[in-house]
Structure formats: C-alpha cells, structure tokens
Design a protein around this motif. Structure first.
Motif, short mmCIF file in Angstrom:
data_model
loop_
_atom_site.label_atom_id
_atom_site.label_comp_id
_atom_site.label_asym_id
_atom_site.label_seq_id
_atom_site.Cartn_x
_atom_site.Cartn_y
_atom_site.Cartn_z
N LYS A 56 8.87 4.92 3.13
CA LYS A 56 8.74 3.53 4.49
C LYS A 56 8.45 2.76 3.35
O LYS A 56 8.65 1.24 3.10
N THR A 57 7.07 2.48 2.72
CA THR A 57 6.28 1.20 2.54
C THR A 57 5.30 1.87 0.92
O THR A 57 5.28 2.22 1.26
N GLN A 58 5.58 1.04 0.19
CA GLN A 58 4.66 1.20 -1.07
C GLN A 58 3.08 0.24 -0.53
O GLN A 58 2.71 -0.82 -0.23
N SER A 59 2.38 1.18 -0.80
CA SER A 59 0.10 0.58 -0.40
C SER A 59 -0.66 1.42 -1.10
O SER A 59 -0.46 2.44 -0.88
N GLN A 60 -1.18 1.04 -2.38
CA GLN A 60 -2.25 1.26 -2.95
C GLN A 60 -2.89 2.46 -1.75
O GLN A 60 -4.09 3.01 -2.20
N TRP A 61 -3.47 1.46 -1.25
CA TRP A 61 -4.31 2.00 0.29
C TRP A 61 -3.52 3.25 0.83
O TRP A 61 -4.04 4.28 0.97
N LEU A 62 -2.40 3.32 0.66
CA LEU A 62 -1.66 4.71 0.75
C LEU A 62 -1.95 5.78 -0.44
O LEU A 62 -2.55 7.22 0.50
N ASN A 63 -1.88 5.26 -1.48
CA ASN A 63 -2.16 6.21 -2.34
C ASN A 63 -3.85 6.56 -2.13
O ASN A 63 -4.30 8.12 -2.17
#
Length: 124
Positions: free
Chosen positions: A63-70
């Motif tokens: 749903k969202t792109q985030s470096q934090w999620l990686n």
C-alpha cells in the motif's frame, strides 16, 4: 521486497507451528531438564509474534513505499533468525554461550517495532 517478506513470513509461520507442535508432543520429555522447555516455548512464541508482524509489514508495503518499512522487515527477519534460532540451537546443543547472542535478536525486534512506528509517523 514485499514478496520476500511474504515468503519468509509464510515459511516462518509454518515452521513456528511445526516447532510448537513438535515441542509440545515429541520433545516435551527431552526438554524438561534445566528449563529448556520454557526456553523452547519462548523461541516459538517470539518467532510467531514477529512472523505475524513481518506479514503485516509485507501487506503495508503493498500500500505504501517507505524505507522505514524495509528496515522494519529486515529487522524482523534477522531478529527471528538470531533470537529464536539461537534459542532453538541452545535447547538442542546445550551451548550456553548462545545466550549471549540471543539479545541481539531481541534488539533487532525492538528496532523493527521502532521502524514500524517511524513508518506510521512519517507516512500516514
């Protein structure tokens, strides 16, 4: 990247169920000495909790792109491998020095949750 986290969480979830059942039935008598059954149960529980968290991270990544999620995902992956993995090995080998490695996995779990918090604060 979400595909890797989905695959890893699926395999990890399957293994957590298998390890839990195996520990409860086949290993119950073998792991009674020196509290190893409690250690084994902790490994299974933390593997399962963080497998579910990783699954959630993978879904969020769709749903969202985030470096934090990686960062959160990789922290959970390596936390599972180091925390639960070191406890499983400790239970079967009795290698007490592995107890010194286990907290690194715990710190990775904490980092994963912090990265998840940063995702929420920065992305939504």
């Amino acid at each position: 990247m979400h595909k890797f986290f989905l695959i890893f969480s699926s395999i990890s979830g399957m293994l957590a169920v298998a390890f839990g059942a195996f520990g409860a039935h086949a290993l119950k008598d073998k792991l009674q000495s020196e509290g190893t059954l409690d250690t084994y149960q902790t490994a299974v529980q933390y593997q399962f909790y963080h497998t579910l968290a990783l699954f959630g991270i993978a879904i969020l990544m769709m749903k969202t792109q985030s470096q934090w999620l990686n960062y959160a995902g990789y922290s959970m992956v390596f936390g599972i491998l180091i925390f639960s993995g070191s406890l499983y090995i400790l239970c079967f080998t009795g290698m007490k020095w592995l107890g010194a490695i286990t907290p690194i996995g715990g710190l990775l779990f904490i980092a994963g949750w912090v990265f998840l918090l940063l995702t929420a604060l920065k992305s939504f």
